[in-house]
Write a protein that holds these residues in place. Structure first.
Motif, PDB file in Angstrom:
ATOM      1  N   UNK A  72       0.835  -1.201   0.000  1.00  0.00           N
ATOM      2  CA  UNK A  72       0.000   0.000   0.000  1.00  0.00           C
ATOM      3  C   UNK A  72       0.871   1.253   0.000  1.00  0.00           C
ATOM      4  N   UNK A  73       1.925   1.225   0.765  1.00  0.00           N
ATOM      5  CA  UNK A  73       2.855   2.343   0.787  1.00  0.00           C
ATOM      6  C   UNK A  73       3.441   2.585  -0.603  1.00  0.00           C
ATOM      7  N   UNK A  74       3.805   1.531  -1.294  1.00  0.00           N
ATOM      8  CA  UNK A  74       4.425   1.666  -2.615  1.00  0.00           C
ATOM      9  C   UNK A  74       3.446   2.111  -3.689  1.00  0.00           C
ATOM     10  N   UNK A  75       2.191   1.669  -3.659  1.00  0.00           N
ATOM     11  CA  UNK A  75       1.246   2.072  -4.709  1.00  0.00           C
ATOM     12  C   UNK A  75       0.834   3.532  -4.572  1.00  0.00           C
ATOM     13  N   UNK A  78       5.135   5.971  -1.780  1.00  0.00           N
ATOM     14  CA  UNK A  78       5.983   6.076  -0.596  1.00  0.00           C
ATOM     15  C   UNK A  78       6.906   4.869  -0.525  1.00  0.00           C
ATOM     16  N   UNK A  79       7.784   4.877   0.414  1.00  0.00           N
ATOM     17  CA  UNK A  79       8.757   3.807   0.527  1.00  0.00           C
ATOM     18  C   UNK A  79       8.580   2.966   1.778  1.00  0.00           C
ATOM     19  N   UNK A  80       9.667   2.319   2.136  1.00  0.00           N
ATOM     20  CA  UNK A  80       9.687   1.379   3.251  1.00  0.00           C
ATOM     21  C   UNK A  80       9.381   2.052   4.585  1.00  0.00           C
ATOM     22  N   UNK A  83       5.828   2.609   5.058  1.00  0.00           N
ATOM     23  CA  UNK A  83       5.240   1.305   5.351  1.00  0.00           C
ATOM     24  C   UNK A  83       5.391   0.929   6.815  1.00  0.00           C
ATOM     25  N   UNK A  84       6.536   1.254   7.400  1.00  0.00           N
ATOM     26  CA  UNK A  84       6.714   1.023   8.842  1.00  0.00           C
ATOM     27  C   UNK A  84       5.753   1.879   9.651  1.00  0.00           C
ATOM     28  N   UNK A  85       5.533   3.108   9.196  1.00  0.00           N
ATOM     29  CA  UNK A  85       4.554   3.960   9.858  1.00  0.00           C
ATOM     30  C   UNK A  85       3.165   3.368   9.792  1.00  0.00           C
ATOM     31  N   UNK A  86       2.800   2.826   8.629  1.00  0.00           N
ATOM     32  CA  UNK A  86       1.514   2.142   8.496  1.00  0.00           C
ATOM     33  C   UNK A  86       1.427   0.930   9.413  1.00  0.00           C
TER      34      UNK A  86
END
Length: 108
Positions: A72-75, A78-80, A83-86
């Motif tokens: 989801x972060x990448x689409x 955003x990056x890794x 994604x950690x924040x998510x």
């Protein structure tokens, strides 16, 4: 107290997903209906809504959920680290994703 915090967490999550679905070109009310929202979450992230069936398999569903969070972060460009924040502060980051300046880039 936990019920109140859990209710706020769920509310923020639904509001965030409403924005994510709108950015991806789907109706926002899909965020409110169980299983329908899971279908469209998979459709937004992977392009195939039937991938939500992976959630029916024990143990695999945990790994698939982690995959979807980072995907989801990448689409959304955003990056890794996002994604950690998510992963760790999901309620806040999904609202940022849904109503911030992020743009949906597609699942490719």
């Amino acid at each position: 107290m936990h019920i109140i915090l859990g209710s706020y967490y769920s509310l923020f999550s639904m509001i965030g997903w409403w924005g994510v679905f709108k950015k991806a070109g789907y109706s926002g009310w899909y965020a409110l209906i169980p299983f329908v929202n899971l279908y469209f979450i998979c459709k937004v992230i992977t392009g195939n809504g039937l991938n939500f069936l992976w959630f029916l398999l024990p143990i695999i569903n945990v790994f698939y959920a982690f995959y979807l969070i980072f995907r989801l972060s990448y689409v959304f460009g955003h990056g890794f680290m996002f994604g950690l924040g998510l992963l760790f502060i999901y309620g806040l980051f999904i609202v940022i994703l849904g109503f911030g300046s992020s743009r949906y880039r597609g699942y490719r």
